[in-house]
Write an enzyme that holds these catalytic residues in place. Structure first.
Site, PDB file in Angstrom:
ATOM      1  N   GLY A  26       6.254  11.097   3.629  1.00  0.00           N
ATOM      2  CA  GLY A  26       6.479  11.439   5.097  1.00  0.00           C
ATOM      3  C   GLY A  26       6.551  10.102   5.828  1.00  0.00           C
ATOM      4  N   ILE A  29      -2.257   7.158   1.439  1.00  0.00           N
ATOM      5  CA  ILE A  29      -3.716   7.059   0.714  1.00  0.00           C
ATOM      6  C   ILE A  29      -3.889   5.647   0.358  1.00  0.00           C
ATOM      7  CG2 ILE A  29      -4.870   7.780  -0.978  1.00  0.00           C
ATOM      8  CD1 ILE A  29      -3.043  10.397  -1.115  1.00  0.00           C
ATOM      9  N   GLU A  58       0.715  -1.303  -0.069  1.00  0.00           N
ATOM     10  CA  GLU A  58       0.039   0.076  -0.081  1.00  0.00           C
ATOM     11  C   GLU A  58       0.834   1.080   0.001  1.00  0.00           C
ATOM     12  OE1 GLU A  58      -3.924   0.179   0.107  1.00  0.00           O
ATOM     13  OE2 GLU A  58      -2.971   1.906  -0.965  1.00  0.00           O
ATOM     14  N   VAL A  84       2.392   3.340  -3.453  1.00  0.00           N
ATOM     15  CA  VAL A  84       1.848   4.299  -4.139  1.00  0.00           C
ATOM     16  C   VAL A  84       0.980   5.415  -3.046  1.00  0.00           C
ATOM     17  CG1 VAL A  84       0.196   4.799  -6.105  1.00  0.00           C
ATOM     18  CG2 VAL A  84       1.451   2.756  -6.061  1.00  0.00           C
ATOM     19  N   LYS A 131       4.690   4.824 -10.010  1.00  0.00           N
ATOM     20  CA  LYS A 131       3.412   4.709  -9.143  1.00  0.00           C
ATOM     21  C   LYS A 131       2.435   4.266 -10.183  1.00  0.00           C
ATOM     22  CE  LYS A 131       5.051   7.476  -5.619  1.00  0.00           C
ATOM     23  NZ  LYS A 131       4.981   9.200  -5.238  1.00  0.00           N
ATOM     24  N   GLY A 164      13.194  20.808   2.341  1.00  0.00           N
ATOM     25  CA  GLY A 164      13.236  19.182   2.323  1.00  0.00           C
ATOM     26  C   GLY A 164      12.058  18.720   1.840  1.00  0.00           C
ATOM     27  N   ASP A 166       9.451   9.143 -10.845  1.00  0.00           N
ATOM     28  CA  ASP A 166       8.535   8.542  -9.605  1.00  0.00           C
ATOM     29  C   ASP A 166       7.082   8.338  -9.782  1.00  0.00           C
ATOM     30  OD1 ASP A 166       8.388   8.336  -6.380  1.00  0.00           O
ATOM     31  OD2 ASP A 166       6.919   9.993  -6.889  1.00  0.00           O
ATOM     32  N   GLU A 184      14.385  16.677  -3.233  1.00  0.00           N
ATOM     33  CA  GLU A 184      15.974  16.010  -2.866  1.00  0.00           C
ATOM     34  C   GLU A 184      16.872  16.790  -3.588  1.00  0.00           C
ATOM     35  OE1 GLU A 184      16.376  12.503  -1.920  1.00  0.00           O
ATOM     36  OE2 GLU A 184      14.318  12.025  -1.867  1.00  0.00           O
TER      37      GLU A 184
HETATM   38  P1  NAP Z   1      15.767   6.164   3.869  1.00  0.00           P
HETATM   39  O1  NAP Z   1      15.473   7.260   4.770  1.00  0.00           O
HETATM   40  O2  NAP Z   1      16.849   6.399   2.812  1.00  0.00           O
HETATM   41  O3  NAP Z   1      16.125   4.625   4.548  1.00  0.00           O
HETATM   42  C1  NAP Z   1      16.578   3.698   3.810  1.00  0.00           C
HETATM   43  C2  NAP Z   1      16.839   2.506   4.908  1.00  0.00           C
HETATM   44  O4  NAP Z   1      17.544   1.603   3.968  1.00  0.00           O
HETATM   45  C3  NAP Z   1      17.998   3.103   5.718  1.00  0.00           C
HETATM   46  O5  NAP Z   1      18.110   2.849   7.239  1.00  0.00           O
HETATM   47  C4  NAP Z   1      19.474   2.665   5.078  1.00  0.00           C
HETATM   48  O6  NAP Z   1      20.417   2.112   5.948  1.00  0.00           O
HETATM   49  C5  NAP Z   1      18.795   1.171   4.393  1.00  0.00           C
HETATM   50  N1  NAP Z   1      19.598   0.808   3.423  1.00  0.00           N
HETATM   51  C6  NAP Z   1      19.574   1.323   2.014  1.00  0.00           C
HETATM   52  N2  NAP Z   1      20.199   0.862   1.378  1.00  0.00           N
HETATM   53  C7  NAP Z   1      20.671  -0.326   1.861  1.00  0.00           C
HETATM   54  C8  NAP Z   1      21.732  -1.292   1.471  1.00  0.00           C
HETATM   55  N3  NAP Z   1      22.213  -1.452   0.418  1.00  0.00           N
HETATM   56  N4  NAP Z   1      22.314  -2.210   2.492  1.00  0.00           N
HETATM   57  C9  NAP Z   1      21.832  -1.783   3.923  1.00  0.00           C
HETATM   58  N5  NAP Z   1      20.940  -0.914   4.113  1.00  0.00           N
HETATM   59  C10 NAP Z   1      20.335  -0.240   3.308  1.00  0.00           C
HETATM   60  O7  NAP Z   1      14.483   5.774   2.830  1.00  0.00           O
HETATM   61  P2  NAP Z   1      13.098   6.011   3.037  1.00  0.00           P
HETATM   62  O8  NAP Z   1      12.519   7.490   2.821  1.00  0.00           O
HETATM   63  O9  NAP Z   1      12.756   5.646   4.467  1.00  0.00           O
HETATM   64  O10 NAP Z   1      12.334   5.322   1.920  1.00  0.00           O
HETATM   65  C11 NAP Z   1      12.040   3.889   2.200  1.00  0.00           C
HETATM   66  C12 NAP Z   1      11.201   3.251   0.994  1.00  0.00           C
HETATM   67  O11 NAP Z   1      10.077   3.649   1.508  1.00  0.00           O
HETATM   68  C13 NAP Z   1      11.727   3.620  -0.506  1.00  0.00           C
HETATM   69  O12 NAP Z   1      11.288   2.346  -1.216  1.00  0.00           O
HETATM   70  C14 NAP Z   1      10.751   4.634  -0.672  1.00  0.00           C
HETATM   71  O13 NAP Z   1      10.710   4.786  -2.001  1.00  0.00           O
HETATM   72  C15 NAP Z   1       9.647   4.228  -0.136  1.00  0.00           C
HETATM   73  N6  NAP Z   1       8.632   5.301   0.399  1.00  0.00           N
HETATM   74  C16 NAP Z   1       9.134   6.504   1.159  1.00  0.00           C
HETATM   75  C17 NAP Z   1       8.653   7.679   1.307  1.00  0.00           C
HETATM   76  C18 NAP Z   1       8.710   8.722   2.215  1.00  0.00           C
HETATM   77  O14 NAP Z   1       8.086   9.724   2.384  1.00  0.00           O
HETATM   78  N7  NAP Z   1      10.006   8.636   2.629  1.00  0.00           N
HETATM   79  C19 NAP Z   1       6.995   7.562   0.954  1.00  0.00           C
HETATM   80  C20 NAP Z   1       6.445   6.271   0.278  1.00  0.00           C
HETATM   81  C21 NAP Z   1       7.558   5.366   0.099  1.00  0.00           C
HETATM   82  P3  NAP Z   1      21.148   3.486   6.859  1.00  0.00           P
HETATM   83  O15 NAP Z   1      20.244   3.984   7.642  1.00  0.00           O
HETATM   84  O16 NAP Z   1      22.439   2.764   7.886  1.00  0.00           O
HETATM   85  O17 NAP Z   1      21.800   4.218   5.822  1.00  0.00           O
END
Ligand code: NAP
Length: 441
Positions: free
Chosen positions: A305, A138, A131, A134, A207, A189, A203, A192
């Site tokens: 978020g 939501i 869920e 995307v 989705k 923020g 992106d 990126e």
């Molecule tokens: P993030 O803050 O960059 O966190 C990624 C985490 O994964 C970190 O803890 C990192 O470890 C770990 N990681 C990444 N690559 C790794 C590797 N090769 N080996 C070991 N550990 C690894 O990312 P996020 O924003 O939480 O997003 C995570 C997922 O959710 C992504 O697929 C993103 O598209 C999806 N998503 C995010 C959001 C959002 O608002 N952020 C919204 C919807 C979907 P370290 O902490 O040690 O670096």
């Protein structure tokens, strides 16, 4: 009730989303247990750097050995919130092959390798929920996969990228330039430091590929999506949209064409200010679904978020935990319809074209003839003089993309046309044009 009174969970990633998921599982444990039929406990968390400070996340659970998370003998559910293609793909497949259910928020991975991952979940008789992949918080994956799966979806149209919606809102409401708003979004923020994936529509493309697959029971990957971003938009484009009571949004659209193919595209789009999606401001997301019997549905909320995304992840976690506790499995994707994918050339929409032309007699007639020659019918023309030049703003009736492209190409070759300033697609009701929905069934 399950034989297990505790369901053990392994997390891959403890960043923005993963840390929030770990904290919520800890803080809301009694509610989650009551809703799941068993206590939920995170027993291991894979990260890149164990030494990083992660408030509220127990350091004792962290490991840099990601393989150990998916092969952990006690883990029944793996939550992948690390992102990227590899090693996320291999780890998820390994978890599924080890009969562990998986929750993932990884849109990029599903849009590229969804078919392989769905097949692995099915072959192993375990759940795969996504869920959060995307539009963050939501609920849209489950409505398409379960709630309206008995209906016939005609079209899915969404604002599924908060960064671009924030930029476009500021450009519209504050008359700001793209560059200045992007800088502000980066400072706050919302964007990126490398904004390419957001502003170029990649992106949103991932989705809408996922939503199109669910809506049309057809395997749609990211390479099937036409994507064009917002980086070329100018303040003048926004101003012209406003002058005709429209707003520009980066829309992700999936629909069935009148030839029975699936068209999936992402592009800046003019929509009337009266359209429900026009009211979606700042970093909010919304998905508008048109279905044969249900009619129009709109899903609105926070698309990103830590907390909103964690909400979607926890919903999936509880759903899977209930299956482990009480039996059963969630809905599966199906690709039985196997519709062909339409190329962008075959898609019909209306267009708004802005030309910088020489301000002299006969120009308008020549421009109009060029449109007619390529079977593109003009709905309105607005002309404004500016010294030796004039600006022509032309709204067309619904036309095929390939016909519009050949029109633009010929316009560019006319010496009286100094520049084709912009070409934008227009969606929403055109009351004077009975063919404006010709791309739809
Ligand atoms: P993030 O803050 O960059 O966190 C990624 C985490 O994964 C970190 O803890 C990192 O470890 C770990 N990681 C990444 N690559 C790794 C590797 N090769 N080996 C070991 N550990 C690894 O990312 P996020 O924003 O939480 O997003 C995570 C997922 O959710 C992504 O697929 C993103 O598209 C999806 N998503 C995010 C959001 C959002 O608002 N952020 C919204 C919807 C979907 P370290 O902490 O040690 O670096």
């Amino acid at each position: 009730m399950s034989a297990n009174s505790v369901i053990k969970v392994g997390l891959l990633g403890a960043g923005t989303v993963g840390s929030e998921v770990a904290r919520l599982i800890e803080s809301d444990q009694s509610d989650l247990a009551a809703r799941s039929g068993a206590a939920i406990e995170v027993v291991t968390i894979g990260v890149r750097d164990k030494g990083k400070d992660r408030p509220g996340v127990s350091r004792d659970l962290l490991t840099e050995d990601l393989d150990s998370v998916v092969t952990h003998p006690d883990v029944e559910i793996v939550i992948e919130v690390m992102g990227g293609i590899e090693p996320a793909r291999s780890l998820i497949v390994k978890a599924l092959n080890g009969k562990k259910s998986v929750v993932t928020a990884n849109k990029a991975l599903l849009a590229k390798h969804g078919a392989e991952i769905f097949a692995a979940a099915k072959a192993n008789g375990v759940d795969l929920y996504y869920e959060a992949a995307v539009a963050g918080a939501i609920p849209i994956v489950r409505p398409l996969r379960e709630s309206i799966v008995g209906d016939r979806v005609k079209r899915v149209m969404g604002i599924v990228n908060g960064t671009t919606n924030y930029i476009l809102t500021k450009m519209d409401e504050e008359n700001a330039s793209y560059d200045s708003v992007l800088k502000e979004a980066q400072r706050l923020g919302y964007a990126e430091s490398d904004p390419t994936a957001d502003v170029e529509g990649h992106d949103a493309a991932a989705k809408i590929a996922i939503l199109a697959s669910l809506a049309f029971h057809t395997s749609v990957g990211i390479d099937d999506v036409f994507a064009s971003g917002i980086s070329h938009l100018t303040s003048r484009d926004i101003e012209i949209a406003r002058a005709i009571d429209h707003v520009i949004k980066l829309l992700a659209i999936a629909e069935v064409t009148n030839k029975g193919a699936v068209s999936v595209r992402v592009h800046p789009t003019l929509i009337p200010r009266s359209h429900p999606l026009a009211a979606v401001r700042n970093a909010f997301n919304a998905v508008f679904v048109e279905a044969k019997s249900a009619g129009e549905l709109m899903f609105y909320g926070r698309g990103a978020g830590g907390a909103p995304t964690a909400s979607a992840v926890l919903g999936d976690l509880v759903a899977i935990s209930r299956h482990i506790s009480f039996g059963g499995l969630g809905g599966r994707e199906s690709d039985y319809a196997d519709l062909p994918i339409a190329s962008i050339e075959e898609v019909a929409t209306r267009y708004l074209i802005r030309l910088d032309v020489a301000d002299r007699p006969g120009v308008l007639a020549t421009v109009a003839q060029t449109f007619a020659k390529h079977a593109v019918s003009i709905q309105t023309v607005r002309q404004s003089g500016r010294g030796e030049d004039a600006e022509l703003v032309i709204m067309t009736h619904s036309a095929l993309d390939k016909d519009l492209a050949s029109t633009v190409s010929e316009l560019q070759s006319l010496d009286m046309v100094k520049r084709v300033e912009s070409v934008l697609r227009v969606e929403g009701v055109d009351p004077s044009d009975s063919s404006s929905n010709s791309a739809r069934k």
